[in-house]
Each structure stands twice: as C-alpha cells, then as structure tokens.
Write a protein that holds these residues in place. Structure first.
Motif, PDB file in Angstrom:
ATOM      1  N   ALA A  41      24.061 -59.554  76.489  1.00 27.05           N
ATOM      2  CA  ALA A  41      23.223 -59.588  77.686  1.00 27.05           C
ATOM      3  C   ALA A  41      21.751 -59.552  77.284  1.00 27.05           C
ATOM      4  N   GLY A  95      22.907 -59.209  83.504  1.00 27.37           N
ATOM      5  CA  GLY A  95      23.879 -59.055  82.422  1.00 27.37           C
ATOM      6  C   GLY A  95      23.926 -57.635  81.891  1.00 27.37           C
ATOM      7  N   LEU A 106      25.618 -63.595  78.740  1.00 28.01           N
ATOM      8  CA  LEU A 106      25.303 -63.318  80.140  1.00 28.01           C
ATOM      9  C   LEU A 106      23.818 -63.535  80.430  1.00 28.01           C
ATOM     10  N   HIS A 107      23.548 -64.436  81.362  1.00 26.05           N
ATOM     11  CA  HIS A 107      22.181 -64.770  81.765  1.00 26.05           C
ATOM     12  C   HIS A 107      22.048 -64.658  83.276  1.00 26.05           C
ATOM     13  N   GLY A 132      29.798 -60.857  87.666  1.00 23.58           N
ATOM     14  CA  GLY A 132      29.896 -60.779  86.216  1.00 23.58           C
ATOM     15  C   GLY A 132      30.988 -59.848  85.732  1.00 23.58           C
TER      16      GLY A 132
END
Length: 319
Positions: free
Chosen positions: A51, A60, A138-139, A216
C-alpha cells in the motif's frame, strides 16, 4: 518453514511485524518500511500486498489496517506478505511523490538496490513480491473522485494477461481498466517476473474513504478464498471493462458543474460538464466524444483554461 520479510519472521501458524530497511535519512539514521508476515499453519501459495506506493493514496493503508488483524495464521494455508507503507518519505509529508528524489514510486520498478531512494525501495519490495504467487498493489485515484476499479497493466498480449484479468475479476470492484500501463509500474513488472499482478484503484479521496476501504478488504478476502489460502466460495465475477480513457480539460476558466456522475453510462454528445463564471453565467459546455462510462473527475470546482476535469472509460464491454 519459517518465513522472513525484513526483520519480521514467523513460523507456521504465526504472524510477525517488522521493518524492511531500505536506506538512511538525511541525519544518517536508517529507516525501514513497515512489513508483516502472516505464515499459515498449512502449506499453500504466497500473496504479496503493498500500500501507499504514492504517499497521499491512503485507502490501501486503510485496507492493511483493517485486514491484517482479521488474518488468522492458524486458519491460513500459505503466506501473506504485506508492506504497509511503500513510499515512506512521501507518506511522512502526505505527498504523492517521494520528496527525496522527486520520483513517482510507481514508475521506479524494477528499481536498483544502489540507485535513488525510490529505486532502492522498488528493488527491495520487488525482491519479496517476485517470489510470491500473486501481487496486489493497492492504489487509489489520488485525491480525485474515481470509481473503485482494478487495473490490469501488463497488456493484452502478455503471456500472463489472462491470469491477471482473472485476478482482477476475483478481486471484484465491479470495474476493470484493461490497458497496458507505463514503464516502471509494479503491475507491469510483476507479470514480467512471472507473477500475476493487479493494481486495485480504490476510489479517490483526501484521507480515507470507508466505502473504498471496504471494497479493498473484501477484494483481498476474495483473492484469499479463490486461490485456496482460506476456505470460501469466492470466484471470478463479470466486470465492466474499459480498455482506455477519453480525458477532458476545461476550455475556459471558472467553476465546473458536472452533468454526469461516477459510473453513469455516457453517450456521444452527452453533456459532461458546464463551466460558469462566479455569477453562474455559462462560459463553456463540454460533451462526450464517444460512448463510455463516467470514470473519474476532479474534486475541486474551480478550473483554469486547459486544466483536467474528468475522464470517460472507453472501449467498454462486460467481461
């Protein structure tokens, strides 16, 4: 078998956190990225999650914050490796780019262990990621407003494209951008290393967005279930897939009023936004060049001439 990631080390059925040392700060002291190892009691595959490759993309980090406490190594088959904050310097100052070398972290892969600050971080994290079976980077859409979506960045002719697209369908944000990404992205380099990799873009906000964080967390659990890390029945889900973007800037300075919202179907000629002066007098009206889905938009209403306003996903199909 004991699994080590940086200073974190866990035997089967255990979890540990530590630091992955990647350099020194300006006072000469060492610094490290926060990392975790969740080593399952059963044998299985390895999932790598990271993240905050961009320092102001915090959703994230929210996923990691909620997910890791839920992972029970006793009920896990395989291993989960997590880098909680990747762009350490940018995170400290809440900026997008690494302020030490003015680099966008997600353009620095595969990195260089003897290179710039960002290249060293990229090399160290890729060293762990390349040994995994799956990579989740994770963005979010920076501080813009954006759909929750997953990006498949390897290109449709890559040998791992099908595996990456399946991973995106399993993660299941509902929307997929299937477009070859720029050089230096982890989602480009991971497949070149033989590891299916996706880039979930968890909305866009300032700070944390609870809905996107939930997307997420659920997405990671879907991956864990489908690929046999934990029990469950998650599987690939049909997504709305785009293969490109039409980007729109403002033809005039003023205040933007949108006529479309995120996720809306757009037809050629539909009004996307209008620009008025401060007194509400119309200065410009911008229409769609083609069919698609309203995908992303600026957050602030004020714009200058030529400034970015919104994007429409194009080449849209259900897949």
């Amino acid at each position: 078998m004991t699994v080590t990631f940086g200073s974190a080390s866990a035997d089967p059925g255990e979890m540990d956190v530590g630091r992955l040392t990647v350099g020194e700060t300006r006072d000469g002291s060492s610094f490290g990225l926060p990392v975790a190892v969740v080593n399952g009691a059963g044998d299985g595959k390895t999932l790598y999650v990271q993240a905050a490759s961009d320092g102001d993309e915090l959703n994230g980090v929210g996923v990691v914050n909620r997910l890791v406490p839920q992972l029970d190594p006793a009920a896990l088959s395989g291993t989960v490796l997590v880098t909680g904050i990747t762009n350490w310097h940018a995170f400290q100052v809440a900026e997008h780019r690494n302020p030490i070398d003015d680099t966008k972290m997600n353009r620095a892969y595969p990195g260089d262990p003897n290179g710039s600050s960002s290249e060293r971080i990229a090399a160290a994290t890729l060293d762990a990621a390349a040994d995994a079976d799956f990579i989740l980077d994770l963005h979010q859409g920076s501080t813009s407003r954006m759909l929750n979506e997953v990006r498949v960045r390897c290109g449709r002719h890559h040998r791992l494209h099908k595996a990456c697209l399946e991973l995106a369908q399993v993660f299941d944000c509902g929307y997929v951008l299937d477009q070859k990404g720029p050089n230096g992205q982890l989602a480009r380099v991971g497949p070149d290393e033989g590891v299916p990799t996706i880039d979930p873009e968890l909305g866009g906000c300032v700070g944390w967005d609870e809905e996107s964080i939930e997307y997420g967390v659920r997405g990671v659990w879907n991956v864990l279930e489908y690929y046999g890390f934990v029990e469950g029945d998650a599987g690939p889900v049909t997504q709305t897939r785009a293969t490109g973007f039409d980007r729109y800037g403002s033809p005039a300075g003023g205040l933007v009023q949108f006529e479309a919202d995120l996720g809306d179907a757009v037809r050629v000629g539909d009004v996307l936004f209008r620009v008025t002066d401060v007194f509400g007098r119309l200065k410009a009206e911008v229409t769609a060049d083609g069919d698609g889905v309203f995908w992303r938009s600026r957050r602030l209403p004020q714009v200058a001439t030529g400034e970015y306003v919104c994007s429409v996903g194009t080449g849209v199909t259900e897949y």
